[in-house]
Design an enzyme around this catalytic site. Structure first.
Site, PDB file in Angstrom:
ATOM      1  N   LEU D  64      22.237  28.940   4.781  1.00  0.00           N
ATOM      2  CA  LEU D  64      22.599  30.339   4.526  1.00  0.00           C
ATOM      3  C   LEU D  64      23.331  30.954   5.718  1.00  0.00           C
ATOM      4  CD1 LEU D  64      19.131  30.963   2.955  1.00  0.00           C
ATOM      5  CD2 LEU D  64      21.280  31.175   1.687  1.00  0.00           C
ATOM      6  N   PRO D  65      23.997  32.105   5.502  1.00  0.00           N
ATOM      7  CA  PRO D  65      24.868  32.642   6.571  1.00  0.00           C
ATOM      8  C   PRO D  65      24.132  33.188   7.798  1.00  0.00           C
ATOM      9  CG  PRO D  65      25.492  33.522   4.422  1.00  0.00           C
ATOM     10  CD  PRO D  65      24.197  32.817   4.237  1.00  0.00           C
ATOM     11  N   THR D  95      22.576  28.311  10.773  1.00  0.00           N
ATOM     12  CA  THR D  95      22.592  28.558  12.213  1.00  0.00           C
ATOM     13  C   THR D  95      22.079  29.972  12.450  1.00  0.00           C
ATOM     14  OG1 THR D  95      24.423  27.048  12.612  1.00  0.00           O
ATOM     15  CG2 THR D  95      24.045  28.751  14.261  1.00  0.00           C
ATOM     16  N   LYS D 170      22.068  23.787  19.301  1.00  0.00           N
ATOM     17  CA  LYS D 170      23.352  24.184  18.727  1.00  0.00           C
ATOM     18  C   LYS D 170      23.941  25.369  19.465  1.00  0.00           C
ATOM     19  CE  LYS D 170      26.254  25.234  15.010  1.00  0.00           C
ATOM     20  NZ  LYS D 170      26.513  25.410  13.589  1.00  0.00           N
ATOM     21  N   LYS D 245      30.123  34.805  16.125  1.00  0.00           N
ATOM     22  CA  LYS D 245      28.745  34.811  15.631  1.00  0.00           C
ATOM     23  C   LYS D 245      27.855  33.946  16.537  1.00  0.00           C
ATOM     24  CE  LYS D 245      25.693  32.881  12.188  1.00  0.00           C
ATOM     25  NZ  LYS D 245      25.501  31.746  11.280  1.00  0.00           N
TER      26      LYS D 245
END
Lengths: 297, 297, 297, 297
Positions: D64-65, D95, D170, D245
């Site tokens: 998901l975003p 993420t 990440k 982001k």
């Protein structure tokens, strides 16, 4: 008093005029013949070189763009040190780095002269009106000696300490200025993006702990201060490229002094970006354009 | 007036005392029993929950550390919205992010209430003396309604615009403040390293274009301003961790608004470094220690 | 070949030794008599000045700390240009600013000589082993001419373009290096603070898009790379003050070229802070100490 | 294996297809009916809610975003936790920030489930090809359990440590990436302004200590790397807004962890400026436009 005045640019010419008005005898030199002619028309004598201008002088004043020019005018074959009499004082009102001032003072000293740094603030307006601030680096004695002459060109003649501290004062003040202007720019741009009226935000900052000259006198957001360059399209005022020069002097001096200057180095990049993008001639408060999506810079 | 007051910390307690002195009837709540006891001794009633405190109130005031606390106090089962009567106004004087204010105002509105953001400046001294500045976000009508009550706690009650603009004003002012303090720190440290006397340098900046509150009132170099925290070992004043909180609110708000904040983000890292190195409780002007090799920070 | 070699410091001495080993006849000069003596013991002749060293030379090589030294050695009364024969080439392996290279090349040209910039990478280890990389700025013809000699001292002899591009290449590479090392430092410090094992994090970065020499070969977190200076207390390696010198060259060159260098200027302040706090002799990867609360820097 | 797959966007859809190809039975959910339809056409079953999708599942995967979506999908009335059987594992490949992961893991744990973070790198290309890298945060046991399934979607399945360390890995990698790309941009722009050929400069950096993925694989200067987005007008690749982001996640995590991130915070402002000026959809290597006067950004 017989004064040699070298450097008749946007700042030097009106300063020299004020010395003439105060009754001093001026022997002037500049590479620009037209600038010399204007001063001659006002009563000055034209010299053929810095050396010639300095030969009879009781005081020498220089007002030049950068340290390289001061060096050439001082130490060239036809330079000041080749003509000046022993014990005559040299006042340099150029804005240059403190390390060069120390080197020039040493050379002058070896020649039997005193070299005083006396950079100014107040811009071309202050130069014309005779209301400049002079930041003077030199002994208390030489400060007292030059003060009466500088008073013909300025209203605040501040003794900053020993040789080169006049430049230190100017550089450090403009370091703060370059930072506060960019800081106010990002706060004003942010506030407006978040929905507050720019005049209301300016008013709050100006009566609170964010209060600073960059906000209460020279606010970068158009319309907040009627007399600021931002309200007339960022024209007039203090050009971006001039701020860039002064921040360059500050970060260079910091490098030599082995001092970090985080915000100063970053502010320098912001003004550099403006200049790279073609806005170097705009008033330095135009840096706010970097923060806004209004189609330019 | 019957007022519910939630949050009796270093700021809230003296603010509530000033309301009592002005003749208001206070129903107070705090998790800290001792803080409640002090207010009760001064004439307030103790409530068992925010809900209980709000039930009869004609006005509700909150003064809490962060948005999470405001949310809990507002929307919890024993929260304000569960007890408050329709049309009663909630004034939140906490310093929180504008986006949360908007969310809380929406919830209050659905409950039949108006939520006004009214963060303050002036610190614990201003809270005790009743000289705080209130930055009010809300309609002109609600501003006029709450102004008389706020006047019992502060001397400047500024209307900033619609809901959340009080927070915007505070955040943007403190963004400028955090930047100017770090900027003055690097200029003072640089100047002194280059040989100028700190008082002389401070004096020049304070009468020139670098002029700002961080230099003329709160100069970070010890000894320049007698009353500044720097002159008393960086004690008292506005803690580094509090400045860090406010710069965090500014950079978070900037992220949401998609606005760059170059100097603000960099200043945040400088104060963060101070905090990481154990200096979070010192006054924020101690950031100058990062620039000087004086054995600490 | 008869070669004059000026500058026998930590880099110059082993480079000169490799030329001797390759069978060249060396006439050496350095202000440090002991350094000269070592080379004489290995078969070189000692000259009394750069001029004397250059008089019979078929090639002149200089390896000096900064542009001021190159200028003195080149243009002094007892300098290279006063002794060198027409058409003999001067190879300068010092790391200096591109603008000075252009000025020196112009002076050499007026004297009938070609000045080639050929700064190196590889450190004292590479100098001793003869595995340096030379970045050569000059015409294709002069590159072909000097390449065989440089091959005695290095294994990669790269032609970068016209005069001064050797320095440009070195400065730009080290600009990236200074940035990536500080960037890897903050990512490693952050990751470990957030609970990941440093070796695991290093491994992921090294096989992903964050991959860089500063992480996979020289990781600043102790223990991640066994052979890195970080694993032996940040000793050996490339000193913080040397990185600071190179970032100073990069930001100075950027100022002249009117180019912004945001991250480079910020990285410079980080290494400067390390130096100001007394850590200038540590390997530059010690910059990670700024990010960690481990009691020092 | 019966797998619930929630989130069929640009990344999720090809990942789910690869699971189908590997022979798993998929129950999928997405708000976008068309995305669901494509998966159903490929053999998946459509569920009416995350709850419904999870009811029979032996494993639940979400892609998901942002954290807000994960929270809604996990804890909503029709969410995963309302339908999932005890002891079934939830793998979240979104993420998001590490703090949210810990909160979600706690909620899952209270429900009798294990929540594993497994963000990916490799982009939409890697998702389609089944060559993603998965960075897995969780116990060694659960890592071994989910690895065979993840292998159907990726080729590197890396165990990073306990819960949330997948996200940490990440975020930290992309922090380095965002910094190196901006750093390479300023070095390439500077070098070219100083007269070196971009391919020559790229070649030197790529074989020297400045070597990094941002230079040798994805160089931001057009023409240096044929396959890089810079050579095709900065289209395709990894968008500026996506980098923004991820840098936002990094600086937020740093704020919570009380860690300074000087270069990361500055790089964030550079990408933010690109986005503010309308270039958010371009590949993130377009940040080099900020350094060049080529008429845009």
């Amino acid at each position: 008093m017989k004064i040699a005045f070298i450097g008749l640019g946007n700042m030097g010419a009106p300063m020299a005029l004020n010395l003439l008005k105060a009754g001093h005898a001026l022997n002037v030199f500049d590479l620009n013949a037209q600038a010399v002619q204007s001063l001659v028309a006002a009563g000055a004598s034209a010299a053929t070189s810095p050396k010639a201008a300095s030969t009879d002088a009781e005081l020498v004043i220089t007002m030049l763009p950068a340290a390289a020019h001061v060096k050439a005018v001082l130490t060239g074959e036809e330079g000041i040190l080749a003509g000046i009499a022993k014990n005559v004082t040299i006042v340099d009102s150029s804005t240059i780095d403190p390390a060069s001032v120390k080197a020039f003072a040493e050379l002058a000293n070896q020649n039997g002269n005193t070299f005083v740094d006396a950079p100014v603030s107040g811009g071309t307006g202050g130069a014309a009106a005779g209301t400049l601030t002079f930041m003077v680096g030199g002994s208390a004695q030489v400060y007292e000696q030059v003060k009466p002459v500088l008073t013909s060109m300025g209203k605040n003649i501040v003794h900053c300490g020993d040789t080169s501290t006049g430049q230190v004062a100017k550089i450090c003040n403009n370091l703060v200025l370059g930072i506060t202007m960019a800081g106010v720019s990002e706060a004003m741009a942010l506030g407006v993006a978040l929905g507050i009226d720019p005049k209301v935000l300016g008013g709050i900052i100006n009566t609170s702990t964010g209060r600073c000259w960059s906000s209460d006198t020279y606010n970068p957001f158009p319309g907040v201060i009627e007399t600021a360059p931002s309200t007339r399209g960022y024209t007039g005022g203090f050009g971006t490229d001039l701020m860039l020069k002064d921040l360059g002097l500050a970060t260079d001096a910091a490098k030599l002094a082995r001092q970090p200057v985080y915000l100063g180095a970053l502010a320098q990049q912001l003004y550099q970006t403006m200049s790279t993008k073609g806005a170097g001639k705009l008033d330095f408060s135009a840096v706010i354009k970097l923060y806004r999506n209004d189609g330019d810079a």
